[in-house]
Design a protein around this motif. Sequence first.
Motif, PDB file in Angstrom:
ATOM      1  N   GLN A 101       0.834  -1.197   0.000  1.00 40.20           N
ATOM      2  CA  GLN A 101       0.000   0.000   0.000  1.00 40.20           C
ATOM      3  C   GLN A 101       0.872   1.253   0.000  1.00 40.20           C
ATOM      4  O   GLN A 101       0.546   2.242  -0.652  1.00 40.20           O
TER       5      GLN A 101
ATOM      6  N   ASP B  97      -8.496  -2.946  -3.884  1.00 37.27           N
ATOM      7  CA  ASP B  97      -9.680  -3.231  -3.066  1.00 37.27           C
ATOM      8  C   ASP B  97      -9.407  -2.962  -1.584  1.00 37.27           C
ATOM      9  O   ASP B  97     -10.192  -2.301  -0.903  1.00 37.27           O
ATOM     10  N   ARG B  98      -8.279  -3.487  -1.077  1.00 32.75           N
ATOM     11  CA  ARG B  98      -7.945  -3.293   0.342  1.00 32.75           C
ATOM     12  C   ARG B  98      -7.696  -1.815   0.652  1.00 32.75           C
ATOM     13  O   ARG B  98      -8.133  -1.303   1.688  1.00 32.75           O
ATOM     14  N   SER B  99      -7.019  -1.139  -0.248  1.00 31.91           N
ATOM     15  CA  SER B  99      -6.725   0.279  -0.045  1.00 31.91           C
ATOM     16  C   SER B  99      -8.005   1.109  -0.096  1.00 31.91           C
ATOM     17  O   SER B  99      -8.150   2.088   0.642  1.00 31.91           O
ATOM     18  N   GLU B 100      -8.927   0.696  -0.940  1.00 27.83           N
ATOM     19  CA  GLU B 100     -10.222   1.385  -1.029  1.00 27.83           C
ATOM     20  C   GLU B 100     -11.038   1.163   0.249  1.00 27.83           C
ATOM     21  O   GLU B 100     -11.616   2.107   0.797  1.00 27.83           O
ATOM     22  N   ARG B 101     -11.062  -0.073   0.740  1.00 28.28           N
ATOM     23  CA  ARG B 101     -11.778  -0.370   1.995  1.00 28.28           C
ATOM     24  C   ARG B 101     -11.204   0.417   3.167  1.00 28.28           C
ATOM     25  O   ARG B 101     -11.923   0.794   4.085  1.00 28.28           O
ATOM     26  N   ASN B 102      -9.893   0.676   3.130  1.00 25.11           N
ATOM     27  CA  ASN B 102      -9.241   1.442   4.197  1.00 25.11           C
ATOM     28  C   ASN B 102      -9.388   2.949   4.011  1.00 25.11           C
ATOM     29  O   ASN B 102      -8.825   3.719   4.791  1.00 25.11           O
ATOM     30  N   GLY B 103     -10.095   3.364   2.970  1.00 25.56           N
ATOM     31  CA  GLY B 103     -10.354   4.777   2.752  1.00 25.56           C
ATOM     32  C   GLY B 103      -9.186   5.559   2.180  1.00 25.56           C
ATOM     33  O   GLY B 103      -9.164   6.794   2.271  1.00 25.56           O
TER      34      GLY B 103
ATOM     35  N   ARG C  54      -9.793   5.732  -4.215  1.00 24.66           N
ATOM     36  CA  ARG C  54     -11.120   5.495  -4.789  1.00 24.66           C
ATOM     37  C   ARG C  54     -10.951   5.212  -6.274  1.00 24.66           C
ATOM     38  O   ARG C  54      -9.980   5.637  -6.886  1.00 24.66           O
TER      39      ARG C  54
ATOM     40  N   THR D   6      -8.237   9.399  -1.945  1.00 25.79           N
ATOM     41  CA  THR D   6      -9.272  10.070  -1.166  1.00 25.79           C
ATOM     42  C   THR D   6      -8.555  11.210  -0.441  1.00 25.79           C
ATOM     43  O   THR D   6      -7.312  11.213  -0.380  1.00 25.79           O
TER      44      THR D   6
END
Length: 147
Positions: free
Chosen positions: A31, A64-70, A73, A89
Amino acid sequence: MGLVSGLVRTSFMVNAVHTESAREYGITPQQGQLLCVLMAKPYGMGELGEVLSLAKSSLTGLVDRSERNGLVRRESDLRDTRAVRVAFTPEGRVLAHDFYAETCRRIDRLAGSLTDAERDTLALLLGRIVRHNDVPAVFMELAEKRP
């Protein structure tokens, strides 16, 4: 120490610093790489896969994991409606900036025993190696100044 041993050991040392910094910021090293790459601009998934040398499935999982962690996007690509671009974001941009700055400070300290002239020579030689091997820009190039 020979060239190969020196480069390999330096690679391990830099990776250890990057990994430790990522852990302290609550992200994985992968990440951290993603965030550093995105500092330059949003990327399409295909471009990101090439820059990070990741297979499509691995990249999808990372995003996906980075998106879930905010942190990132997915947004529509204005040039190709079938494609998406990955962008920060607001929270991800702040974290990326802080992570990048701290990681740069830590890596810079690794060369603390070198004079300014030696640092310049090392940077020149490493730059030639990187350019000769067409290494993608995975870490933003900023005007460097010693802390």
